[in-house]
Scaffold this active site. Structure first.
Site, mmCIF file in Angstrom:
data_model
loop_
_atom_site.group_PDB
_atom_site.id
_atom_site.type_symbol
_atom_site.label_atom_id
_atom_site.label_comp_id
_atom_site.label_asym_id
_atom_site.label_seq_id
_atom_site.Cartn_x
_atom_site.Cartn_y
_atom_site.Cartn_z
ATOM 1 C CG ASP A 95 29.749 42.099 45.172
ATOM 2 O OD1 ASP A 95 30.353 42.969 45.840
ATOM 3 O OD2 ASP A 95 29.334 42.306 44.024
ATOM 4 C CE LYS A 157 26.655 40.928 41.807
ATOM 5 N NZ LYS A 157 28.060 40.578 42.131
ATOM 6 C CE LYS A 186 28.129 44.260 40.978
ATOM 7 N NZ LYS A 186 29.367 43.811 41.670
#
Length: 238
Positions: A95, A157, A186
């Site tokens: 990430d 995200k 996300k």
């Protein structure tokens, strides 16, 4: 609102173990929670990857980590070096934090190049791009989502959880509407109870970043057993 089983909900959760002050005993406790509840993955600090992989061996819980965390301002070369080390240590997902200042400045080509370099360094593993939505307006969130797609990442995200704000239903919807079906969303930061988790999923999130897996899944289990909700918790960022 979505009607997911405990197992289905667990399959959406990346259990976050990212606070800088955590000692090894704290990490152990969180890894055990992840294994006990059968979440999809843990997202650990880079220095904890190899340890987490070993401790979770045989549990079915994947190990991911963060890149350029939490500010996103490290160079692309530094980010790709982090990815290479993460893969060597056994991480299966990364990430990365977008270069927030570049995104806000409108340096779109530089943002895409940074993302694409991390995606390429991940060598086929899932790469997610954290926008840190609390620092962005709606136009920047939509543009950041599109740049994430252009860079080849699998997920866009919302947040690190350390930027003064977390996920919101409105931002998840905007991100979902800004990318094609091949890119997933996300929701991360402030997802600390079942009601919030399900609201994020209804808005289009397919993965949830949270340190409150036990609370969320405990509430889901209680409902499945007919005990009713166990009570919501404060929606503070992790």
């Amino acid at each position: 609102m979505s009607n997911l089983s405990e197992r289905e909900l667990a399959a959406t959760i990346d259990h976050a173990i990212l606070k800088p002050e955590l000692v090894r005993a704290d990490v152990d406790a969180e890894l055990d929670i992840a294994a006990e509840w059968g979440v999809f993955s843990v997202c650990v600090r880079p220095s904890d990857i190899a340890y987490a992989v070993k401790r979770l061996d045989g549990t079915g819980v994947a190990v991911g980590t963060v890149i350029g965390f939490p500010h996103g301002t490290t160079s692309t070369a530094a980010k790709t070096a982090e990815v290479a080390q993460a893969l060597a240590d056994g991480a299966s997902e990364v990430d990365m934090v977008v270069n927030i200042g570049f995104l806000r400045s409108g340096f779109d080509d530089a943002v895409v190049d940074d993302i694409r370099a991390v995606v390429n360094a991940a060598e086929g593993r899932i790469a997610k791009v954290i926008l840190e939505t609390s620092y962005l307006d709606d136009d920047q969130i939509a543009r950041g989502s599109r740049l994430t797609e252009a860079g080849g990442a699998a997920f866009v995200k919302t947040s690190t959880g350390f930027g003064g704000g977390g996920a919101s239903v409105e931002h998840v919807r905007l991100m979902r509407a800004s990318v094609g079906p091949a890119v997933q969303v996300k929701a991360s930061g402030g997802v600390r109870n079942l009601t919030t988790a399900l609201a994020m999923i209804d808005a289009g999130a397919t993965r949830l970043g949270t340190s409150a897996a036990a609370t969320i899944l405990g509430e889901a289990r209680a409902i499945e057993r007919g005990d009713g909700p166990t009570g919501a918790t404060d929606a503070a960022s992790y």
